[in-house]
Scaffold this motif. Structure first.
Motif, PDB file in Angstrom:
ATOM      1  N   GLN A   1       0.869  -1.255  -0.191  1.00  0.00           N
ATOM      2  CA  GLN A   1      -0.072   0.054  -0.196  1.00  0.00           C
ATOM      3  C   GLN A   1       0.789   1.178  -0.107  1.00  0.00           C
ATOM      4  N   GLN A   2       1.973   1.189   0.770  1.00  0.00           N
ATOM      5  CA  GLN A   2       2.800   2.350   0.688  1.00  0.00           C
ATOM      6  C   GLN A   2       3.547   2.884  -0.357  1.00  0.00           C
ATOM      7  N   HIS A   3       4.101   1.540  -1.126  1.00  0.00           N
ATOM      8  CA  HIS A   3       4.810   1.504  -2.289  1.00  0.00           C
ATOM      9  C   HIS A   3       3.897   2.124  -3.379  1.00  0.00           C
ATOM     10  N   TRP A   4       2.758   1.646  -3.526  1.00  0.00           N
ATOM     11  CA  TRP A   4       1.841   1.823  -4.718  1.00  0.00           C
ATOM     12  C   TRP A   4       1.233   3.096  -4.724  1.00  0.00           C
ATOM     13  N   SER A   5       0.959   3.665  -3.339  1.00  0.00           N
ATOM     14  CA  SER A   5       0.236   4.602  -2.980  1.00  0.00           C
ATOM     15  C   SER A   5       0.738   5.504  -1.773  1.00  0.00           C
TER      16      SER A   5
ATOM     17  N   GLU B   1      -6.815   8.320  -3.855  1.00  0.00           N
ATOM     18  CA  GLU B   1      -6.021   7.717  -5.075  1.00  0.00           C
ATOM     19  C   GLU B   1      -6.904   7.774  -6.345  1.00  0.00           C
ATOM     20  N   ALA B   2      -6.256   8.296  -7.644  1.00  0.00           N
ATOM     21  CA  ALA B   2      -6.864   8.411  -8.730  1.00  0.00           C
ATOM     22  C   ALA B   2      -6.225   7.269  -9.770  1.00  0.00           C
TER      23      ALA B   2
ATOM     24  N   PHE C   1     -10.138   7.955   1.384  1.00  0.00           N
ATOM     25  CA  PHE C   1     -10.499   7.255   2.689  1.00  0.00           C
ATOM     26  C   PHE C   1     -10.357   8.028   4.040  1.00  0.00           C
ATOM     27  N   PRO C   2     -11.641   8.543   4.119  1.00  0.00           N
ATOM     28  CA  PRO C   2     -11.922   9.259   5.346  1.00  0.00           C
ATOM     29  C   PRO C   2     -11.969   8.622   6.692  1.00  0.00           C
ATOM     30  N   PHE C   3     -12.221   7.342   6.631  1.00  0.00           N
ATOM     31  CA  PHE C   3     -12.433   6.267   7.794  1.00  0.00           C
ATOM     32  C   PHE C   3     -13.528   6.989   8.787  1.00  0.00           C
ATOM     33  N   ALA C   4     -14.667   7.278   8.088  1.00  0.00           N
ATOM     34  CA  ALA C   4     -15.998   7.643   8.871  1.00  0.00           C
ATOM     35  C   ALA C   4     -17.088   6.678   9.075  1.00  0.00           C
ATOM     36  N   GLY C   5     -16.880   5.575   8.558  1.00  0.00           N
ATOM     37  CA  GLY C   5     -17.855   4.666   8.465  1.00  0.00           C
ATOM     38  C   GLY C   5     -18.785   4.517   7.259  1.00  0.00           C
ATOM     39  N   ARG C   6     -19.461   3.641   7.012  1.00  0.00           N
ATOM     40  CA  ARG C   6     -20.284   3.506   5.453  1.00  0.00           C
ATOM     41  C   ARG C   6     -21.426   4.381   5.542  1.00  0.00           C
ATOM     42  N   GLN C   7     -22.092   4.617   6.637  1.00  0.00           N
ATOM     43  CA  GLN C   7     -23.183   5.592   6.544  1.00  0.00           C
ATOM     44  C   GLN C   7     -22.684   6.855   6.198  1.00  0.00           C
ATOM     45  N   VAL C   8     -21.613   7.564   6.800  1.00  0.00           N
ATOM     46  CA  VAL C   8     -21.284   8.705   6.459  1.00  0.00           C
ATOM     47  C   VAL C   8     -20.558   8.633   4.886  1.00  0.00           C
ATOM     48  N   HIS C   9     -19.868   7.697   4.582  1.00  0.00           N
ATOM     49  CA  HIS C   9     -19.111   7.760   3.355  1.00  0.00           C
ATOM     50  C   HIS C   9     -20.533   7.822   2.096  1.00  0.00           C
ATOM     51  N   LEU C  10     -21.480   7.036   2.432  1.00  0.00           N
ATOM     52  CA  LEU C  10     -22.524   7.028   1.428  1.00  0.00           C
ATOM     53  C   LEU C  10     -23.021   8.541   1.341  1.00  0.00           C
ATOM     54  N   GLY C  11     -23.241   9.156   2.443  1.00  0.00           N
ATOM     55  CA  GLY C  11     -23.470  10.418   2.139  1.00  0.00           C
ATOM     56  C   GLY C  11     -22.704  11.580   1.546  1.00  0.00           C
ATOM     57  N   LEU C  12     -21.169  11.237   2.076  1.00  0.00           N
ATOM     58  CA  LEU C  12     -20.421  11.978   1.444  1.00  0.00           C
ATOM     59  C   LEU C  12     -20.008  11.820   0.001  1.00  0.00           C
TER      60      LEU C  12
ATOM     61  N   ASP D   1      -3.643  14.126   0.173  1.00  0.00           N
ATOM     62  CA  ASP D   1      -2.277  12.974  -0.257  1.00  0.00           C
ATOM     63  C   ASP D   1      -2.888  12.608  -1.382  1.00  0.00           C
ATOM     64  N   LEU D   2      -2.874  12.976  -2.565  1.00  0.00           N
ATOM     65  CA  LEU D   2      -3.297  12.373  -3.795  1.00  0.00           C
ATOM     66  C   LEU D   2      -2.183  11.612  -4.613  1.00  0.00           C
ATOM     67  N   HIS D   3      -2.579  10.449  -5.025  1.00  0.00           N
ATOM     68  CA  HIS D   3      -1.658   9.454  -5.627  1.00  0.00           C
ATOM     69  C   HIS D   3      -2.138   8.950  -7.220  1.00  0.00           C
ATOM     70  N   GLN D   4      -1.582   9.102  -7.777  1.00  0.00           N
ATOM     71  CA  GLN D   4      -1.868   8.562  -9.371  1.00  0.00           C
ATOM     72  C   GLN D   4      -1.480   7.135  -9.452  1.00  0.00           C
ATOM     73  N   ILE D   5      -2.341   6.295  -9.353  1.00  0.00           N
ATOM     74  CA  ILE D   5      -1.974   4.912  -9.215  1.00  0.00           C
ATOM     75  C   ILE D   5      -2.083   4.292 -10.681  1.00  0.00           C
ATOM     76  N   LYS D   6      -1.432   3.195 -10.862  1.00  0.00           N
ATOM     77  CA  LYS D   6      -1.677   2.212 -12.129  1.00  0.00           C
ATOM     78  C   LYS D   6      -2.656   1.104 -11.729  1.00  0.00           C
ATOM     79  N   ARG D   7      -2.808   0.496 -10.517  1.00  0.00           N
ATOM     80  CA  ARG D   7      -3.707  -0.209 -10.352  1.00  0.00           C
ATOM     81  C   ARG D   7      -4.192  -0.320  -9.147  1.00  0.00           C
ATOM     82  N   PRO D   8      -5.278  -1.083  -8.568  1.00  0.00           N
ATOM     83  CA  PRO D   8      -5.801  -0.876  -7.448  1.00  0.00           C
ATOM     84  C   PRO D   8      -4.960  -1.321  -6.137  1.00  0.00           C
ATOM     85  N   THR D   9      -4.957  -0.517  -5.311  1.00  0.00           N
ATOM     86  CA  THR D   9      -4.173  -0.779  -3.927  1.00  0.00           C
ATOM     87  C   THR D   9      -4.815  -1.937  -3.049  1.00  0.00           C
ATOM     88  N   PRO D  10      -4.281  -2.301  -2.076  1.00  0.00           N
ATOM     89  CA  PRO D  10      -4.905  -3.124  -1.055  1.00  0.00           C
ATOM     90  C   PRO D  10      -5.986  -2.459  -0.355  1.00  0.00           C
TER      91      PRO D  10
END
Length: 829
Positions: free
Chosen positions: A599-603, A614-615, A627-638, A780-789
């Motif tokens: 995760q750290q190496h790729w992003s 990650e884009a 990844f705000p780590f606020a729980g699925r209910q908040v993430h749905l609204g966000l 902390d935006l990372h342009q990635i080439k493949r999905p990360t863990p």
């Protein structure tokens, strides 16, 4: 006559027990007539702290003349109401309360009054109530709806609310607040005590229970020893995804169960418990009869048998859900296993406390991850428990559906004068700010249904008589109301019975109507640890027989997705942040090092002061992982909010996926996320307006309104033996929703539905706090080439909506294989 701590001292001395300081403090406070809140660890002796407080103040020992008679002395009248949140706890509580009475020759009786109480016992109680009555909020309200309620409860002196934390934050707790307000009006000196083991906001909990002040808070003994460890999987998947159920951990779980005499295996859902129980039996057929299953959809007889066998030490393990979370005293249980993340600190502590359930005994819980990332959650949970960062629970404010129901109940219970009842209702914390306009609306609603239902007799439920006392004049409406009292609203259930040509087959329990509706006769499914085959459905009963089918469905009950709590999320981010600095403390983090390094190496890794984004450009389109780590209910609204705001800047359509860690936005057309992710996108200003615009708020409000309509008595769910189907109830609710919108737009139940969507479905307050926190963080935006863990589980979450489970599993296997090969080559992007 007993004196201060007299009964307690005598009983404790005979057993060689020494009372704790907190128990003595409660005894003294009750003797002085004080109310309060007792907060102490599970198994620390809370029950006897409050019970002996009541006995020392109100009980007397039988005189020698009474004890010499052949007949038992006449029991004292009703003195104590003991409120329990679960019917399953009532019998166990009764046993604990009865134990000292005979030894001390106290002429008190203990009785139960819950939904499981037989009609003959109810009739007996109608003639004479026991000295101590153990009941639920719903059954208490039913008592208050009797015409002779004030007379029946005239001797009441004390109320104990057990497991107060389970009621505090929901409408059942509000229903109890209203009942207590009525009891306090009848008995101004009423003593009220709350008992709890897991509260993160004791001051609020005490204020809600004792709203007029004057109560005290008693903290129990020092922290109970709580041992938390984690079963480490033999191999770590660097690209995990939810949905494994953790069965790869089956051999380790079997080994752990072998090493203990008696264990509880907690799962978060009833479906998961069915799968795990079957898997354990297949792994160890010799354990048949030694392991059992327990969840709330099983029949009462089955659950009673399991509880008795656990107490008697006859079972090696029980696979269970939250149905065994609370209070039941199982001394033989040595340890607890938690399958998957508990998602909350209080829940984990509560479940851990089911082992070592006695003062001085340590409790042990072992966490069993269902995918790799739950290892970090396990480490974070240990941190949060050690720091006692327990989630707060807040009382709802002014739920008018509960108030409307209460008005009809009190009208049945002898009637009411509006001005007097208004002051009484405002004595409940939830309604302390109820204004005259809202009160007038509630009165009009129960009198004639408000503006749009005046012409319909079924909604003229309460009428003032010639003396100005409001009563229920219609016996049919009175009967319907009594059958509908309560605030627990769930999907309609279908009873399961074994098929018998002569009828009368054994009852197994219940499943939700929606699950059975998807089956046809001959289809197999798993229930109560058995493979069953559907024979026929008739009158809301599904008849089944044993099956030998190899492929079986598993019932899915609602309520299975619990969001990650704020307290656990903070501890989780702290663990990620430490890993970013090269600190991998503990066996869980050491095991996770390979995943976190990828995760750290790729992003990058999340931290407290940086928002990881990650884009990714793929064949599907342009992805954003956040990844705000606020729980699925908040993430749905966000996610909905961000998608809507981004689409206001340029024409875009998004697919959305969320989990407890983050969210994914996918657009088929190009998006420059480096440009889009600015402060304006995360601005808390105009949050309410933008969230409502971004969501199908009407559909969400309709779903909430269905529950509100049933609680408020607009929709009747049917008579025993002839319940209405879910489709009928939903259609009726939907009709009311549209009628109110068109002809009664100011109806306060509509407004309540919208407020509940924001507060409970989307957790709008936490969403606002999340946006404020994001604005203080560095992107902390990372342009990635493949999905990360971290991003991969979100991809799976989105694909799950459009693919069958077989196709999804095949697709995931191919994707994981490709990602693992890339990770093994050491590519950093």
């Amino acid at each position: 006559m007993g004196t201060t701590t007299d009964f307690a001292k005598r009983w404790f001395t005979v057993r060689g027990w020494k009372p704790f300081a907190f128990q003595k403090q409660v005894w003294t406070a009750v003797k002085q007539g004080q109310s309060g809140l007792l907060h102490a660890s599970t198994g620390a002796g809370k029950t006897y702290a409050v019970w002996f407080g009541a006995l020392n103040r109100f009980a007397r020992a039988s005189s020698p003349a009474e004890t010499s008679r052949k007949r038992k002395p006449v029991a004292e009248p009703l003195t104590v109401l003991w409120i329990t949140p679960m019917r399953a706890l009532a019998a166990d509580t009764a046993s604990a309360l009865e134990a000292p009475l005979q030894d001390l020759q106290i002429p008190w009786t203990v009785g139960l009054r819950t939904g499981d109480t037989s009609s003959s016992e109810r009739a007996r109680q109608s003639r004479r109530l026991p000295t101590t009555l153990i009941t639920t909020p719903e059954s208490l309200t039913l008592m208050l709806a009797r015409a002779d309620a004030q007379t029946a409860l005239s001797s009441l002196r004390m109320v104990v609310v057990d497991e107060w934390h389970e009621l505090l934050g929901n409408k059942r707790g509000v229903q109890l607040q209203l009942a207590l307000a009525r009891l306090r009006r009848w008995h101004p000196d009423l003593i009220v005590w709350g008992v709890s083991a897991t509260l993160g906001n004791q001051a609020h909990a005490e204020q809600v229970l004792i709203p007029n002040g004057g109560g005290i808070s008693v903290q129990g003994q020092s922290k109970k020893e709580l041992r938390i460890d984690t079963l480490l999987p033999p191999a770590i998947e660097r690209f995990p995804w939810a949905g494994h159920i953790g069965l790869k951990m089956l051999p380790q779980v079997v080994s752990e169960l072998e090493s203990s005499a008696s264990s509880l295996v907690f799962t978060n859902t009833r479906a998961q418990s069915e799968i795990w129980y079957q898997a354990l039996l297949e792994a160890r057929p010799d354990w048949a009869g030694l392991i059992a299953l327990h969840h709330s959809s099983l029949s009462r007889d089955t659950r009673d048998w399991v509880e008795r066998a656990l107490k008697d030490g006859q079972l090696k393990a029980v696979v269970c859900t939250s149905s065994l979370d609370l209070g039941v005293d199982f001394l033989p249980v040595e340890r607890v296993l938690q399958i998957g993340s508990a998602k909350g600190v209080a829940r984990l502590m509560q479940r851990a406390g089911r082992s070592g359930h006695a003062p001085g005994r340590a409790s042990r819980v072992t966490m069993v991850p269902t995918h790799s990332l739950e290892l970090i959650e396990a480490a974070a949970a240990q941190d949060a428990v050690a720091a006692r960062r327990i989630e707060p629970r807040l009382s709802p404010v002014k739920p008018l559906d509960v108030l409307v129901q209460h008005l009809v109940s009190i009208a049945l219970g002898g009637g009411f004068v509006p001005d007097e009842l208004y002051e009484e209702v405002r004595g409940a914390w939830a309604y302390r700010d109820l204004n005259q306009a809202e009160w007038a609306w509630a009165l009009a609603f129960v009198r004639h249904g408000g503006l749009s239902l005046t012409a319909y007799p079924d909604y003229r439920r309460v009428e003032p008589d010639e003396h100005g006392v409001w009563r229920v004049p219609d016996a049919r409406l009175a009967r319907r109301h009594r059958m509908s009292i309560g605030t627990i609203v769930s999907d309609a259930t279908v009873q399961l019975k074994f098929w018998s040509k002569g009828g009368g087959g054994k009852q197994l329990g219940s499943v939700e109507e929606g699950f059975i509706a998807r089956l046809k006769p001959g289809d197999g499914f798993l229930f109560a640890g058995r493979l069953l085959e559907l024979v026929r459905v008739e009158n809301m009963t599904a008849y089944v027989k044993r099956s030998t089918v190899k492929k079986a469905a598993v019932p899915r009950w609602n309520g299975g997705r619990m969001p990650l709590s704020n307290e656990l999320a903070q501890a989780l981010v702290a663990r990620f942040s430490a890993a970013a600095q090269g600190h991998y403390d503990g066996p869980e983090m050491q095991a996770m090092r390979p995943l976190l390094q990828v995760q750290q190496h790729w992003s990058g890794l999340p931290s407290e002061d940086r928002l990881l984004a990650e884009a990714l450009k793929s064949r599907e389109g342009w992805h954003l992982f956040l990844f705000p780590f606020a729980g699925r209910q908040v993430h749905l609204g966000l996610a909905s909010l961000l998608a809507w705001r981004a689409s206001q800047r340029q024409p875009l359509t998004f697919s959305i996926a969320v989990n407890d860690y983050g969210l994914e936005l996918l657009s088929a057309t190009p998006v420059d996320w480096a440009e889009q992710l600015d402060a304006a996108l995360f601005n808390p200003a105009d949050l309410l307006k933008d969230v409502l615009a971004s969501l199908n708020a009407g559909e969400l409000a309709l779903r909430r309104f269905r529950e509100i309509a049933r609680i408020a008595g607009l929709v009747f769910a049917g008579y025993p033996g002839a319940p209405k189907s879910t489709r009928q109830v939903q259609a009726s609710s939907g009709l009311f929703f549209e009628v109110f919108k068109q002809y009664d737009a100011g109806n306060l139940l509509l407004a309540q539905a919208g407020e509940e969507v924001l507060r409970e479905e989307l957790d709008i307050r936490r969403l606002e706090q999340t946006l404020e926190r994001i604005n203080r963080m560095k992107l902390d935006l990372h342009q990635i080439k493949r999905p990360t863990p971290l991003g991969f589980p979100l991809l799976v979450e989105r694909m799950r909506e459009s693919m069958s489970s077989e196709k999804l599993a095949d697709r995931i296997r191919r994707m994981v294989s490709d990602l693992e090969k890339t990770a093994d080559t050491g590519k950093t992007r």
